[in-house]
Design a protein around this motif. Structure first.
Motif, PDB file in Angstrom:
ATOM      1  N   LEU C 147       0.769  -1.242  -0.054  1.00  0.00           N
ATOM      2  CA  LEU C 147      -0.126  -0.002  -0.136  1.00  0.00           C
ATOM      3  C   LEU C 147       1.014   1.315  -0.099  1.00  0.00           C
ATOM      4  CD1 LEU C 147      -2.761  -0.868   2.649  1.00  0.00           C
ATOM      5  CD2 LEU C 147      -2.880  -1.284   0.307  1.00  0.00           C
ATOM      6  N   PHE C 148       1.982   1.302   0.774  1.00  0.00           N
ATOM      7  CA  PHE C 148       2.951   2.275   0.834  1.00  0.00           C
ATOM      8  C   PHE C 148       4.307   1.890   0.772  1.00  0.00           C
ATOM      9  CE2 PHE C 148      -0.961   3.327   3.507  1.00  0.00           C
ATOM     10  CZ  PHE C 148      -1.439   4.325   2.895  1.00  0.00           C
ATOM     11  N   VAL C 149       4.979   2.590  -0.128  1.00  0.00           N
ATOM     12  CA  VAL C 149       6.401   2.312  -0.343  1.00  0.00           C
ATOM     13  C   VAL C 149       7.120   3.022   0.932  1.00  0.00           C
ATOM     14  CG1 VAL C 149       8.600   2.368  -1.818  1.00  0.00           C
ATOM     15  CG2 VAL C 149       6.180   2.187  -2.712  1.00  0.00           C
ATOM     16  N   PRO C 150       7.882   2.497   1.915  1.00  0.00           N
ATOM     17  CA  PRO C 150       8.659   2.833   3.019  1.00  0.00           C
ATOM     18  C   PRO C 150       9.702   3.933   2.475  1.00  0.00           C
ATOM     19  CG  PRO C 150       9.198   0.617   2.860  1.00  0.00           C
ATOM     20  CD  PRO C 150       8.254   0.890   1.706  1.00  0.00           C
ATOM     21  N   LYS C 151       9.472   5.158   1.917  1.00  0.00           N
ATOM     22  CA  LYS C 151      10.251   5.770   1.287  1.00  0.00           C
ATOM     23  C   LYS C 151       9.574   7.379   1.243  1.00  0.00           C
ATOM     24  CE  LYS C 151      13.386   6.391  -2.777  1.00  0.00           C
ATOM     25  NZ  LYS C 151      14.097   7.178  -2.230  1.00  0.00           N
ATOM     26  N   LYS C 152      10.404   8.393   1.721  1.00  0.00           N
ATOM     27  CA  LYS C 152      10.146   9.794   1.846  1.00  0.00           C
ATOM     28  C   LYS C 152       9.737  10.114   0.389  1.00  0.00           C
ATOM     29  CE  LYS C 152      11.191  14.140   3.306  1.00  0.00           C
ATOM     30  NZ  LYS C 152      11.939  15.327   4.111  1.00  0.00           N
ATOM     31  N   GLY C 153       8.322  10.594   0.248  1.00  0.00           N
ATOM     32  CA  GLY C 153       7.988  11.030  -0.709  1.00  0.00           C
ATOM     33  C   GLY C 153       7.608  10.361  -1.912  1.00  0.00           C
TER      34      GLY C 153
END
Lengths: 160, 288, 203
Positions: C147-153
Motif C-alpha cells: 500500500l505504501f512504499v517505505p520511502k520519503k515522498g
C-alpha cells in the motif's frame, strides 16, 4: 394454548419474518454492523447460507495482524478463495477454528448464518455509498469465475 | 426515516412476541435432523469423501470407516430418542471425518497459499531492508554488517524455498523480517517526519485543488446517504450551495483549459468553500 | 375457533402495546422536530443483534447463538461513527486485550513510535499519521510495500482516492474509523505546527 392457535401464531411469525427482510431491501442500508463481511463466493451456488464474518467480534479478541499477516488474509472481501478443505487443513479460519483456539468448524451454522442471496461485501463501506456499481464489481471480481473443484463439504448443511 | 424507525419497532414487537427459537426440544430435533443430513453427505458424498477415496491412503480410509460407525450409532440413538447422545456421536463422526480429510490432505492447495504468503513476506522484507539502509545513512549509522547478515538470511530463505522446504524457509525469512523491523524501530523511535507541501507548478496546484474539490463532493454524497432525517429547508440550502460550487468548478475548468491555472485555482478554492459550508450545514464537523 | 380469535386479539393488543412502548422509549413514532441530533441515525438503530440486522438469516438455528454487538460494546469507549466504538482508546485503556499472536496470549506488540506529518493546503489541519497506533494492531508487512512504499515522498495520497477505498481507504471506511471523522487524521492545527507541538492523532 391449543394446537390450532400455536399453528396460527407460527404462521403469523413466518409471514412476519418472510415479509420483514423484503421490506428491508427497500431501505438499502441494513442494520448490519460496520465492517461485517458477507462472503458468498460459493455458498448460494452450493445451496447453503452465505458466511457472515463479524469484524467487530474478532477485533475484540485479536489484533488485525493475526489474520491479515500471520494467516495471510488479503484486505479484500471475498478475495481469499476460502473453502472448507483449506479451513479443515488449518488455513485461514482454520488457524483458530480448530477446537483449540476457538470452536471447530463442525458448528457450520455459526458462520453460514447469512440471509440467502446477500452478496459478498463489507457492510457500510464508503465506496458502496459513492459508487455502488463499482463496489459491487469489486466484490464480483474478487470471486472466482467458477466454484473450485473442492466443494466445501459443509455445502449440504444449514438448509431446512 | 420514519418508515425505518417504525420498522424497527415492528421488528422489536415481532421479536418480543415471536422469538424465532422454537421450544428447546423442537430446536434440538430440527437442528439435529439437519446435522444428520450434513454428516451423511460429508462422509458419503462430499468432495471431502471423494478426496479420501481418491487418496488411497489406508489411514484416511480407516478414519472414514470410524466416522461411518459413529454415524450409524448416532442413528440408533436418534431412533431411541436419545438426542444428546445422538448429537455427541454426530460431532465425533464429523471430527473423525475431518481427521480423515487431513490424513488424505491435498498438500498442493495448502502449499500454494503458503508460497504466496512467502512471496508477500519476502517483498515486505525487501522494502524494509531498503528503508533500513536509507535510515542508517540518514542517521549516520553504520549498518553494513547488519545489512550483509540480512542479505545472507534472505538468500538462505529463498534457496530453502526453491528446494521445497517452505516451512523452514518461512522461519528463516521471518527471523530476518523481525530483525529488520526491530532495527528500524530503534532508529526511528520518537521521530516525526514532515512531508511538506510544495507545488512544482501552478498546474500541479490546480490538480491538487481539483482533488480537494472532488473529495468534498464525495463527502457530501456519503453523508447524504448516512443522514437519517429529512429536512426540506436544509436540503434546499445544501442544493443551492452545491449549485454555486458546480458553477465555480466549471468556470475553473474553463480557465484551466486556457492554461490560466492561477484563476482556476482561485475558482476551485471558492467552489470548495461552498461545499464545506454545505457539509457543515449537514452537521459534519469539517475542521479548519 | 374461539381460541383463534382470542389468540388473534392477544397478538394485536400486545403488538400495539410493544410498538407504543418502543416508540415512547426511543422517541420514535412521528418524527419529533425537536429531537436531539435529529439528522443522525438514532442510537436505537445502532449495533442491532444478529437476528435483526438484515444480513443474518433469523431462521438459521445458529444466528440466535451469536453475540449482539450492543452487549459487547457496552463498556467500550464511544466514537461517533463506524461501530460507535473507539477501538484505539479501547486498547489504550486496556478495556480489551486483543491477542497479538493467535496462540500466545502473552505476546506483546512492539509498536513503532514515529509520526509522519503531511501538510495540506489552507486552514485544514495537517494530517498526523501515527505509526504507533497502527503498529499496535498491524504488522509492517500489512502496508509495506503493497500500500505504501517505505520511502520519503514516494506515496502521493489523494483524499478522493481514500474515499474510493485505496491507500488508507483499504481499512478506513471499511473496518477502521470512517473517513467522515476528519479530525482524527487532520489533527494538527496550522499554528501549533509552528511551535513544533505534534498532537497525538488517532485518539
Amino acid at each position: 394454548m391449543s394446537t390450532t392457535s400455536r399453528t396460527r401464531l407460527r404462521k403469523t411469525r413466518l409471514i412476519l419474518f418472510l415479509l420483514l427482510p423484503a421490506t428491508m431491501l427497500v431501505h438499502a442500508p441494513t442494520f448490519a454492523e460496520y465492517g461485517d463481511v458477507v462472503i458468498n463466493n460459493f455458498s448460494d451456488g452450493a445451496g447453503i447460507r452465505p458466511v457472515v464474518f463479524p469484524h467487530w467480534f474478532h477485533r475484540i479478541r485479536f489484533r488485525c495482524k493475526v489474520c491479515h499477516s500471520d494467516l495471510g488474509f488479503k484486505f479484500q472481501a471475498g478475495g481469499n478463495q476460502i473453502n472448507m478443505l483449506k479451513i479443515i487443513d488449518g488455513e485461514y479460519c482454520g488457524g483458530c477454528h480448530n477446537g483449540e483456539v476457538a470452536w471447530s468448524v463442525e458448528n457450520c451454522q455459526l458462520c453460514h448464518s447469512g440471509a440467502t442471496g446477500t452478496r459478498t461485501q463489507v457492510h457500510h463501506n464508503t465506496l458502496s455509498k459513492l459508487d455502488p456499481a463499482s463496489a459491487a464489481k469489486a466484490a464480483t471480481t474478487a470471486a472466482p469465475p467458477e466454484a473450485p473443484a473442492n466443494q466445501p463439504p459443509a455445502a449440504n448443511q444449514g438448509r431446512p | 426515516m420514519d418508515t425505518r424507525r417504525t420498522l424497527l419497532c415492528l421488528l422489536g414487537a415481532a421479536w418480543v412476541l415471536f422469538p424465532p427459537a422454537l421450544p428447546a426440544q423442537e430446536v434440538d430435533r430440527a437442528a439435529l435432523l439437519l446435522q444428520v443430513d450434513f454428516v451423511h453427505k460429508l462422509i458419503e458424498e462430499s468432495s471431502a469423501a471423494k478426496q479420501v477415496e481418491e487418496a488411497g491412503i489406508p489411514e484416511a480410509a480407516e478414519l472414514r470407516a470410524t466416522a461411518r460407525e459413529l454415524y450409524e450409532q448416532a442413528q440408533q440413538e436418534l431412533k431411541a430418542e436419545a438426542l444428546p447422545a445422538a448429537k455427541a456421536l454426530l460431532d465425533s463422526a464429523t471430527k473423525k471425518m475431518f481427521e480423515a480429510v487431513r490424513a488424505a490432505g491435498k498438500d498442493e492447495v495448502v502449499a500454494e497459499k503458503r508460497g504466496v504468503d512467502f512471496d508477500n513476506r519476502l517483498a515486505s522484507l525487501d522494502a524494509l531492508v531498503k528503508a533500513l539502509g536509507e535510515i542508517s545513512k540518514e542517521k549516520g549509522k553504520d549498518s553494513a554488517a547488519l545489512l550483509a547478515q540480512l542479505a545472507e538470511q534472505r538468500a538462505s530463505a529463498v534457496s530453502l524455498r526453491t528446494s521445497g522446504d517452505l516451512g523452514k524457509a518461512r522461519t528463516v525469512l521471518d527471523g530476518a523480517y523481525q530483525q529488520t523491523r526491530q532495527s528500524i524501530e530503534e532508529l526511528r523511535r520518537g521521530d516525526t517526519l514532515v512531508r511538506s507541501l510544495n507545488f512544482a507548478s501552478k498546474k500541479e496546484e490546480y490538480a491538487y485543488e481539483l482533488d480537494r474539490n472532488d473529495t468534498h463532493r464525495m463527502l457530501l454524497e456519503v453523508l447524504s446517504k448516512e443522514r437519517s432525517g429529512e429536512d426540506k429547508g436544509l436540503e434546499e440550502m445544501v442544493q443551492k450551495l452545491v449549485a454555486t460550487a458546480n458553477e465555480k468548478r466549471s468556470q475553473a475548468e474553463h480557465e484551466a483549459s486556457m492554461q490560466r491555472f492561477e484563476n482556476g485555482i482561485a475558482l476551485l478554492e471558492e467552489a470548495t468553500t461552498q461545499l464545506i459550508r454545505a457539509l457543515r450545514l449537514s452537521g459534519t464537523y469539517i475542521p479548519g | 375457533m374461539k381460541h383463534r380469535t382470542l389468540a388473534g386479539r392477544f397478538v394485536a393488543a400486545a403488538a400495539t402495546v410493544v410498538i407504543c412502548a418502543g416508540a415512547a422509549a426511543t422517541g420514535l413514532g412521528a418524527a419529533d422536530p425537536n429531537s436531539f441530533n435529529r439528522l443522525l441515525a438514532s442510537p436505537s438503530e445502532r449495533n442491532a443483534p444478529p437476528t435483526l440486522d438484515g444480513i443474518h438469516d433469523p431462521q438459521n438455528p445458529g444466528t440466535a447463538l451469536l453475540q449482539s454487538p450492543k452487549a459487547a460494546f457496552e463498556l467500550l469507549p464511544k466514537s461517533p461513527g463506524g461501530n460507535y466504538v473507539n477501538w484505539v482508546k479501547a486498547v489504550q485503556e486496556d478495556k480489551i486485550q486483543p491477542r497479538y499472536d493467535r496462540l500466545d496470549a502473552n505476546a506483546k506488540p512492539i509498536p513503532l513510535d514515529m509520526n509522519i506529518v503531511r501538510e495540506v493546503k489552507g486552514s485544514m489541519p495537517d494530517v498526523v499519521y501515527p505509526h504507533k497506533q497502527h503498529t499496535e494492531w498491524l504488522d509492517c508487512a500489512n502496508c509495506h510495500p503493497s500500500l505504501f512504499v517505505p520511502k520519503k515522498g514516494a506515496n502521493p495520497i489523494s483524499m478522493a482516492e481514500i474515499l474510493l477505498g485505496q491507500k488508507c481507504g483499504v481499512c478506513h471506511g471499511k473496518v477502521a474509523f470512517p473517513v467522515t471523522e476528519c479530525a482524527r487524521c487532520h489533527s494538527l492545527p496550522k499554528q501549533k505546527k509552528d511551535q513544533q507541538a505534534v498532537a497525538p492523532a488517532g485518539k
